[in-house]
Design an enzyme around this catalytic site. Structure first.
Site, mmCIF file in Angstrom:
data_model
loop_
_atom_site.group_PDB
_atom_site.id
_atom_site.type_symbol
_atom_site.label_atom_id
_atom_site.label_comp_id
_atom_site.label_asym_id
_atom_site.label_seq_id
_atom_site.Cartn_x
_atom_site.Cartn_y
_atom_site.Cartn_z
ATOM 1 N N VAL A 236 0.852 -1.191 0.000
ATOM 2 C CA VAL A 236 0.000 0.000 0.000
ATOM 3 C C VAL A 236 0.887 1.238 0.000
ATOM 4 C CG1 VAL A 236 -1.730 1.300 1.294
ATOM 5 C CG2 VAL A 236 -1.897 -1.188 1.127
ATOM 6 N N THR A 282 3.072 -1.929 4.081
ATOM 7 C CA THR A 282 3.147 -0.531 3.675
ATOM 8 C C THR A 282 4.299 -0.329 2.704
ATOM 9 O OG1 THR A 282 4.741 0.225 5.337
ATOM 10 C CG2 THR A 282 2.422 0.098 6.012
ATOM 11 N N ASP A 283 4.270 0.773 1.985
ATOM 12 C CA ASP A 283 5.466 1.227 1.297
ATOM 13 C C ASP A 283 6.418 1.804 2.355
ATOM 14 O OD1 ASP A 283 7.266 1.868 -0.717
ATOM 15 O OD2 ASP A 283 5.763 2.795 -2.003
ATOM 16 N N ALA A 284 7.600 2.209 1.927
ATOM 17 C CA ALA A 284 8.628 2.681 2.859
ATOM 18 C C ALA A 284 8.116 3.845 3.699
ATOM 19 C CB ALA A 284 9.876 3.091 2.077
#
Length: 562
Positions: A236, A282-284
């Protein structure tokens, strides 16, 4: 929320489910909190791995790009030292070189889109995951299923298969099939969909501004198809989708909210409407699209509470771990939601076969590494490049190039990226082998030189531009910058009516907007050696151009068309 571990995408047996449940029940609160994190490992030093990662009981990690032998040794240490097997992630978008320095750079996704052939997407998935798995990877942060709908977007661009949802679905499915054959989980990204606006979530929260109907027909269609295909995880992004968020909850805030902090988008849309039963990562989280949304001490636990199962990267792992633990104690993250997240993390590990392996057996035997950078994989990359390179236009009929007609060639590599010298020297050698006298452009001293047209003719018979403006995070634009003063100098293409001038882009396919005067324009999509060699074959007329535009290189602008 109930989790069916026997259903897609986990398909666990009763024995595997028992392992998940028993492992969860035996974990301390501190161990549970650690499982939620997937940090970056910046070093292979055992002391670093023990103190910076293992002491926090991390559930996964992404190792920075390094030689395969170094990666294998570090991951072996991590797996042997971890109480619970670790998910080992890698960015495998275009080959294994996002993970292994000695791996194969296969192609950018848009190049594969230009071939129109899912077999190349399958081969990219096979090359990427087979090489990475040989070094200990079991989780691919790929494929990207974003649509390149806005030519100004500086981060999607050639990382997308194009602008057609059906083509994206076909290519992603082919990649996923190859990953499954190598027992590597995929993480389809970036939900709810990047490529609509013209900004980069590394720098701010980006916005997917499509209506609900438009989203359902594009990104929603893609995610439904890939979920049905069995995608184990979905990444995401720090991307808002206001229309869908409001559809799920009419009382939601009108403020911008990244999907990574939105229960409407993660739990309501992805879990509820799309029926995704797998792991959400999650993305970073050091990206500004996330960090600027709220106080980090609250955002860290609320991200898991909103529906994410795993928290990717950290500003500081020890600090984020403390924020998560404190969030549980404060009630920002309930034990029930945390246990749901950990159940999915453990289920993925079980589905990958990590649950009953001896720690000494998790990293494959060293003989498996023979595939890394092997000739077969480079041969596949050459074939893909051959079928991807696209002739956008040649209205001046400059092709094929002929050293007998235009022997003195000025070669200009644009972009200023780290790969510029490699590209310039390799291309110079290839062209000199064809019989050209090649001069590499060097910036002029504008205080000393004169710029007579006849002087230019005395030195050059033709010009070849190679635009190497690569995608990179933290850039607000992906455009050409020139070395010039008042338009003077030979960097800018003032000479298009003086000598044959050919422009080939190795990355961004939209450079015509900055060089509308170019009458011969080629899109290559990638800058690996195989692409440069295939380009020379086509420039010399020994091979035809077979690629087809996966997006509109003319940007809908009539003056750019031939």
């Amino acid at each position: 929320m109930s989790i069916d571990l026997k259903a897609k995408p986990f398909f666990l047996s009763d024995e595997q489910i028992a392992w998940v449940q028993e492992t969860l029940a035996a974990m301390s609160l501190e161990e549970k909190v650690g499982q939620l994190f997937c940090p970056i490992s910046y070093s292979s030093d055992p002391g670093y791995l023990q103190y910076q990662l293992l002491r926090f009981h991390v559930g996964g990690l992404l190792f920075k790009t390094s030689p395969s032998s170094e990666v294998r040794a570090a991951l072996d240490f991590m797996q042997k030292g971890s109480k619970i097997p670790v998910l080992s992630a890698a960015n495998l978008e275009f080959g294994s070189t996002g993970f292994l320095e000695d791996g194969t750079f296969f192609a950018q996704q848009m190049g594969i889109g230009a071939t129109r052939d899912p077999e190349h997407a399958y081969r990219m998935g096979r090359v990427s995951t087979k090489e990475a798995a040989a070094a200990g990877c079991n989780w691919a942060f790929a494929p990207i299923c974003d649509l390149d709908l806005n030519w100004r977007n500086p981060i999607v661009n050639v990382r997308s298969y194009g602008d057609d949802p059906e083509r994206v679905i076909d290519m992603c499915k082919a990649y996923m099939r190859a990953a499954a054959e190598n027992n590597v989980a995929v993480s389809v990204k970036h939900f709810p969909g990047d490529g609509v606006d013209e900004v980069d979530q590394h720098l701010l929260t980006s916005i997917n501004s499509l209506t609900c109907e438009e989203w359902d027909a594009t990104y929603g269609r893609i995610y439904r198809a890939l979920i049905a295909e069995g995608a184990q995880t979905i990444m995401v992004g720090h991307i808002d989708q206001p229309a869908c968020r409001e559809r799920i909850n009419p009382d939601t805030t009108k403020d911008t909210v990244p999907a990574t902090l939105s229960p409407e988008l993660m739990t309501g849309l992805l879990r509820g409407e799309l029926g995704f039963n797998g792991l959400i990562v999650t993305d970073a989280t050091p990206m500004v699209g996330y960090t600027s949304a709220m106080k980090r001490s609250e955002a860290v636990p609320l991200t898991i509470m909103a529906g994410a199962d795993m928290f990717l990267f950290n500003k500081d792992l020890e600090e984020d771990y403390g924020y998560m633990l404190d969030g549980v104690k404060r009630g920002l993250l309930t034990m029930q939601r945390m246990d749901e997240a950990i159940t999915r993390i453990l289920a993925l590990k079980a589905a990958l076969g990590l649950w009953n392996k001896a720690k000494e057996e998790i990293i494959p035997p060293v003989e498996n590494t023979a595939c890394i950078g092997c000739e077969e994989h480079h041969a596949w990359a050459r074939q893909c490049a051959d079928e991807a390179i696209t002739l956008v236009k040649d209205t001046q009929h400059a092709l094929p190039l002929d050293p007998a007609k235009t022997p003195r060639l000025l070669l200009e590599v644009l972009g200023g990226c780290e790969s510029e010298q490699r590209i310039a020297q390799h291309m110079k050698a290839l062209l000199e082998k064809e019989g050209f006298t090649v001069t590499l452009y060097e910036p002029e001293d504008f205080t000393r030189l004169e710029f007579k047209v006849e002087s230019f003719h005395e030195h050059y018979d033709a010009v070849l531009y190679l635009a190497n403006v690569e995608n990179a995070s933290n850039k607000t634009t992906n455009r050409i910058n020139w070395y010039t003063m008042w338009g003077a100098g030979n960097n800018v293409p003032w000479f298009v009516h003086e000598v044959p001038t050919v422009f080939a882009s190795l990355a961004n396919p939209y450079h015509l907007v900055d060089v509308p005067m170019m009458r011969t324009f080629i899109n290559c999509y990638s800058n690996n050696s195989e692409t440069l060699e295939a380009l020379v074959e086509k420039l010399m007329g020994r091979d035809s151009f077979r690629g087809q535009n996966p997006t509109d290189p003319f940007l809908g602008k009539e003056h750019l068309k031939p």
